[in-house]
Scaffold this active site. Structure first.
Site, short mmCIF file in Angstrom:
data_model
loop_
_atom_site.label_atom_id
_atom_site.label_comp_id
_atom_site.label_asym_id
_atom_site.label_seq_id
_atom_site.Cartn_x
_atom_site.Cartn_y
_atom_site.Cartn_z
N HIS A 86 -9.57 9.43 1.64
CA HIS A 86 -9.12 8.24 0.93
C HIS A 86 -9.24 8.77 -0.38
O HIS A 86 -10.25 9.23 -0.77
CB HIS A 86 -9.79 7.00 1.22
N HIS B 118 -12.19 9.67 5.30
CA HIS B 118 -11.86 8.01 5.63
C HIS B 118 -11.47 7.91 7.10
O HIS B 118 -11.99 6.92 7.39
CB HIS B 118 -10.62 7.69 4.57
N ARG C 130 -1.10 9.24 0.53
CA ARG C 130 -2.50 9.39 0.23
C ARG C 130 -2.98 10.84 -0.15
O ARG C 130 -3.93 11.04 -0.93
CB ARG C 130 -3.34 8.82 1.56
N GLU D 61 0.85 -1.15 -0.06
CA GLU D 61 -0.09 0.00 0.10
C GLU D 61 0.89 1.31 0.13
O GLU D 61 2.13 1.22 0.39
CB GLU D 61 -0.89 -0.01 1.31
N ARG E 110 -1.62 9.33 8.40
CA ARG E 110 -1.75 7.85 8.78
C ARG E 110 -1.00 7.05 7.51
O ARG E 110 -1.38 7.18 6.42
CB ARG E 110 -3.08 7.63 9.13
C1 SIN Z 1 -7.72 0.77 2.05
O1 SIN Z 1 -7.89 -0.46 1.87
O2 SIN Z 1 -7.14 1.38 1.15
C2 SIN Z 1 -7.84 1.26 3.20
C3 SIN Z 1 -6.69 1.10 4.23
C4 SIN Z 1 -6.26 1.97 4.99
O3 SIN Z 1 -7.02 2.82 5.27
O4 SIN Z 1 -5.72 1.81 6.27
#
Ligand code: SIN
Length: 513
Positions: free
Chosen positions: A227, A334, A273, A111, A369
């Site tokens: 998000h 988010h 993000r 991620e 975060r």
């Molecule tokens: C996601 O699945 O993109 C969210 C993960 C997160 O916000 O920690």
């Protein structure tokens, strides 16, 4: 009758995990305003971060978390988070969370802003749901008393120490008092502040309002994470499209079908993000469109349907086959980064009052975060709450941080002559427009003025909708006022009138009643 050692408010990962551990120490009551499964945890898709991969290390996880936090992470709590991660993952496995595996090894995905694949998942993209259902089954089986449909309305404090909580039974409207030695707030976040959000309906800032009104410190409220990719289809709620979709090769395209992220950041689609969210807004503005597109049509259909079964099914049920067509997406609110301030033992400034999960601000996230650190934060610090209460340590824990605080309290504000009628839809539009991804002084002042006017005008709450509206207004006020004070851009907080990061603002804004 109504006396317990521990009362836990909320039934997401933080609440249920704490309750399971607390049960070993004494009597436990869980109070939750909906059913046991109504929580934000259930909506978490991507997963839970832990440095368990062979190319990974605790040190690298610490470094990535601190880098994401844009100067405001608490190094002590970040160290604890990363070091205790693998033991807490083992606890979840013990509680029968079925993490996905490849060839017998736990599968790890990538991620944004992680240096290596570090994110564990379950049920493909149903990580939160799998955790929630494993923990709620365990809680039910263990005989812990759970009061569903009870909305907590006031924390009882006597001589600066927690004495219990008041709650109303949503079905009858009657109010009851419950006494306890230790009260753990695990009420989740406040995504319902914003018109577009990925959160459950229950995320209405209840814990922030309860704690603030009881005298607890609330901090970092200006940092609310958006998000980049929530589904944007007419008439469809903004369903989360996990960052893991980009981690597995999904690509963002603008209205003309062109990839654009390389114009904004070297990490392209996996840039941090906040950068992806603002880049998308810019592309939307340039094209006069309310969406961009996430393209996974180049991936093998089997990969999509097995790795992202929830997303695939949700879209298909709405007439969109994502193996063949691009996914329309736009940013959405988010995660509440700020919250009830705790030390490294989950403890607030009120003796006996603790906070766990999204409602808490342990300092690990700093100003931004790192994806998938929040489920981890919830279990790491929940366990520490129980350790702390077990040892019955009476003295205050010293504050280990070296980042300075600005202590503030809410004051009167000029109220606009024409005040819109208070209501959820107006409040959500107000925050989206004036305190959203890109903010400025005028917009924030307007929003804060309206919220202050509503605080003066509204009668005392009596039922769930009115309590929730009050809680959102107070939470929104703390957010907008803090965003107004912070005259810089840092992490998730972006001011178009102060676009630079300013060293003197390397500090926490701390609210206390
Ligand atoms: C996601 O699945 O993109 C969210 C993960 C997160 O916000 O920690």
């Amino acid at each position: 009758m109504n006396e317990y050692d521990y009362i836990v408010v909320g039934s997401g990962i933080g609440g249920l995990y704490t309750a399971l551990l607390a049960r070993e120490q004494g009597s436990v009551l869980v109070i939750t305003k909906g059913s046991i499964d109504d929580c934000n945890t259930k909506y978490a898709q991507g997963g839970i971060a832990a440095a368990i991969g062979k190319d990974d290390s605790t040190q690298l996880h610490i470094q990535d978390t601190i880098n994401a936090g844009a100067g405001l992470s608490n190094e002590e709590t970040v160290n604890i988070l990363a070091k205790e991660a693998s033991a807490r993952i083992a606890d979840l496995v013990y509680f029968r969370v079925p993490f996905d595996t490849i060839d017998g090894e736990i599968a790890l995905t990538m991620e944004a802003a992680h240096s290596v694949p570090r994110v564990l998942h379950a049920g493909g993209d149903a990580t939160g749901e799998q955790i929630e259902s494993a923990l709620s089954k365990k809680v039910r089986d263990s005989g812990i008393q759970v009061l569903e449909n009870f909305l907590a309305t006031e924390i009882l404090v006597e001589k600066r120490k927690v004495a219990g909580i008041k709650a109303i039974d949503r079905r009858t409207g009657t109010e009851e008092e419950f006494q306890c030695r230790f009260l753990i707030l695990a009420t989740g976040g406040a995504g319902q502040l914003f018109k577009y959000n990925t959160n459950s309906d229950v995320a209405t800032g209840d814990g922030i309002a309860l704690a603030f009104n009881a005298g607890a410190e609330i901090t970092d409220m200006e940092f609310f994470q958006f998000h980049p990719t929530a589904l944007r289809m007419p008439g469809v709620p903004p369903f989360l499209i996990s960052e893991a979709v980009r981690g597995e090769g999904g690509m963002l395209r603008n209205a003309e079908g062109l990839r654009f992220m390389f114009n904004y950041h070297e990490k392209e689609d996996l840039a941090p993000r906040d950068i992806v969210a603002r880049s998308i807004l810019n592309e939307m503005k340039k094209a006069g469109s309310d969406r961009v597109y996430l393209d996974v049509t180049h991936l093998p259909p089997h990969t999509i349907t097995t790795r992202f079964p929830q997303i695939y099914r949700f879209c298909l049920d709405r007439g969109l086959d994502i193996t063949k067509a691009q996914i329309p997406v736009a940013p959405a609110a988010h995660y509440m980064i700020g919250g009830v301030r705790t030390n490294s033992w989950g403890e607030t400034n009120i003796m006996g009052l603790f906070a766990a999960g999204e409602v808490a601000c342990t300092g690990v996230h700093g100003a931004n975060r790192l994806a998938s650190n929040s489920l981890l934060e919830a279990i790491v610090f929940s366990r520490r709450i129980i350790e702390r209460t077990k040892n019955k340590v009476k003295e205050k824990v010293a504050k280990e941080e070296n980042i300075k605080d600005i202590q503030v309290s809410l004051s009167q504000r000029p109220i606009p002559k024409i005040l819109p009628t208070p209501g959820l839809a107006v409040l959500q539009q107000l925050h989206w427009d004036k305190a959203g991804i890109i903010r400025d002084k005028d917009g924030l002042n307007q929003a804060a003025g309206i919220l202050a006017g509503w605080q003066n005008a509204l009668p005392r709450p009596t039922d769930q909708p009115s309590y929730e509206l009050h809680n959102l207004i107070l939470t929104g006020r703390l957010l907008t006022e803090a965003a107004c004070i912070r005259e810089e851009s840092r992490g998730a907080h972006f001011r178009s009138d102060f676009p630079q990061n300013v060293p003197k603002w390397k500090c926490h804004i701390v609210w206390q009643k």
